[in-house]
Design an enzyme around this catalytic site. Structure first.
Site, short mmCIF file in Angstrom:
data_model
loop_
_atom_site.label_atom_id
_atom_site.label_comp_id
_atom_site.label_asym_id
_atom_site.label_seq_id
_atom_site.Cartn_x
_atom_site.Cartn_y
_atom_site.Cartn_z
N HIS A 1 -7.52 0.28 3.45
CA HIS A 1 -6.78 -0.13 2.28
C HIS A 1 -6.81 0.96 1.22
O HIS A 1 -7.69 1.82 1.23
CB HIS A 1 -7.35 -1.44 1.73
CG HIS A 1 -7.40 -2.54 2.76
ND1 HIS A 1 -8.06 -3.71 2.55
CD2 HIS A 1 -6.87 -2.62 4.00
CE1 HIS A 1 -7.94 -4.48 3.62
NE2 HIS A 1 -7.22 -3.84 4.51
N HIS B 1 0.81 -1.21 0.00
CA HIS B 1 0.00 0.00 0.00
C HIS B 1 0.85 1.27 0.00
O HIS B 1 0.54 2.22 0.71
CB HIS B 1 -0.89 0.04 1.25
CG HIS B 1 -1.95 -1.00 1.29
ND1 HIS B 1 -2.75 -1.21 2.40
CD2 HIS B 1 -2.36 -1.91 0.36
CE1 HIS B 1 -3.60 -2.19 2.16
NE2 HIS B 1 -3.38 -2.64 0.93
#
Length: 467
Positions: free
Chosen positions: A446, A402
């Protein structure tokens, strides 16, 4: 209306690995303070799970989109013993682990069901959703395969530099170079790693770093490649009284090929826990709270069951550590130097230790009696000395993939940052960046949803500028 800041709440259930959960609520806020989106629903199209099972009580239809390009659903199979124990824990320990009907509601804390970007038994991604056959057939779109963008180049140098030219070369290397110049602007969407790599190879970055590699600086922009954030993750694993779940084999593959049903239509576990570090934790002695608000989580627990083993991936959602992307050499084909910067701020180590406490509390609740036995992987945060636990974390932490912030937005007149609020590279004309590198603060969730939001907003910015 300009994008000067955005807020992504902890509801964003986008991907742990590039895209396997649902999008969440978010707000884009304009310069005058008005909201651009109340809920980020534009890209989502909620669909029934494969087989059409009853999913009542596992989602809130009011917080999901129905007209977007990306299919989102619950898994084909319903709750089993493991999931029923997880939900029972919300009844046994409701203060610590409340049941959350849908984390996309804007109130993410608690135990929620996991939604996947899967529809009709297949993965639904931005590629399949937005780059479909109709789009690929447009006469004004050319798709070039086996080709690498190596640099963006100066188109005009009089006055403010103008960069609308890109250099392309075959991935097989060689000496062939092709240069294309856009009439209006270039849009760079190479991601948090390759976007800064291309900018640096082009001579856009920190003059000192570029000079050390023999690269001529065409625009001194020191923050290119710096300020990277990522969500670090560790795993806590317990032995159980269950039997191993066999991996999918040829029969399951054949089932999927024939009917798009079966275990290959599903991904990972079925529940996530979004949790805050307790307010009375010693971590807050000398540390400010990096969360965006009292309703935003610090920790995510992604639950999973392997039959004879069960546990959670413990994800730190609010890291204070920062990393970087730098060039290895002046050869654009060389892989960049990626420094994740994990635990450069000690807060992150202590926060993951707190996450391990939360995981232990969950799996030692009464609902797990007769199933969870002894800890298999990971250290007991209650009995392990902090320095030993932290050393374990340093050795075993890994990435959730990420990364954000390597070409970050900042205020229009701010000296820091790489992009202005319109996603244009500061100090030059003709070059815009649209990817996760633009996000200055990593979302508390996320990153898939945040990137989709950014892309949808970029569409409006580009249309407003040229059409």
């Amino acid at each position: 209306m300009k994008l000067c800041r955005y807020l992504v709440s902890g509801t964003a259930q986008s991907p742990l690995r590039e895209g396997m959960f649902s999008a969440g609520a978010a707000r884009l806020v304009s310069e005058n303070g008005s909201e651009y989106f109340e809920n980020e629903l534009m890209h989502e199209r909620w669909v029934a799970p494969v087989g059409g099972r009853d999913i009542t009580g596992q989602y809130d239809p009011r917080v999901h989109g129905l007209k977007g390009n990306t299919l989102v659903s619950l898994p084909e199979s319903g709750p089993r013993d493991f999931e029923r124990r997880a939900i029972q824990t919300t009844r046994d320990l409701p203060r610590d682990f409340p049941y959350n009907l849908d984390a996309n509601s804007g109130k993410p804390l608690g135990v929620a069901w996991l939604y996947s970007t899967i529809g009709n038994g297949e993965r639904s991604s931005s590629a399949t959703g937005y780059f479909n056959t109709t789009v690929r057939g447009r006469p004004n779109l050319d798709i070039v395969l086996n080709t690498q963008a190596t640099r963006v180049l100066m188109t005009r140098s009089i006055g403010q530099p103008e960069i609308r030219t890109v250099e392309l070369t075959p991935r097989s290397r060689g000496t062939l170079r092709k240069r294309l110049t856009a009439r209006k602007e270039l849009i760079l969407s190479a991601g948090s790693i390759n976007t800064p790599q291309i900018l640096l190879n082009s001579g856009i970055g920190d003059r000192k770093d570029l000079s050390a590699l023999g690269i001529k600086t065409i625009h001194n922009l020191p923050d290119v490649g710096k300020g990277m954030s990522d969500h670090a993750v560790i795993v806590a694993l317990w032995n159980t009284t269950g039997t191993p779940i066999p991996p999918a084999g040829p029969a399951e593959l054949e089932q999927w090929k024939n009917s798009r049903t079966g275990p290959l239509t599903e991904f990972g576990g079925k529940n996530l826990i979004w949790s805050r570090i307790p307010s009375n934790s010693s971590i807050w002695s000398g540390n400010s709270d990096p969360a965006s608000g009292r309703n935003a989580p610090h920790i995510e627990l992604a639950l999973f069951n392997l039959g004879d083993l069960a546990g959670a991936s413990i994800v730190l959602l609010t890291p204070k550590s920062r990393g970087s992307v730098k060039l290895r050499s002046n050869d654009p084909f060389d892989s960049p130097l990626i420094d994740l910067g994990y635990f450069s701020n000690s807060f992150d180590l202590v926060a993951l230790r707190e996450g391990a406490h939360i995981a232990k509390k969950f799996f030692t609740a009464p609902a797990w009696a007769g199933f969870i036995t002894t800890q298999s992987l990971g250290l007991d945060p209650d009995t392990t000395p902090p320095d030993v636990f932290d050393s374990f974390t340093r050795d075993f932490a890994t990435s959730t993939l990420h990364p954000t912030g390597t070409a970050a937005m900042s205020a229009r007149n701010a000296k820091n940052g790489v992009l202005d609020p319109d996603l244009r590279v500061k100090g030059v004309k003709g070059l815009r960046v649209v990817d996760a590198s633009a996000i200055p603060l990593i979302p508390t969730g996320h990153t898939q949803a945040a990137v989709y939001i950014l892309a949808e907003r970029a569409v409006d910015l580009i249309r407003a500028a040229w059409y």
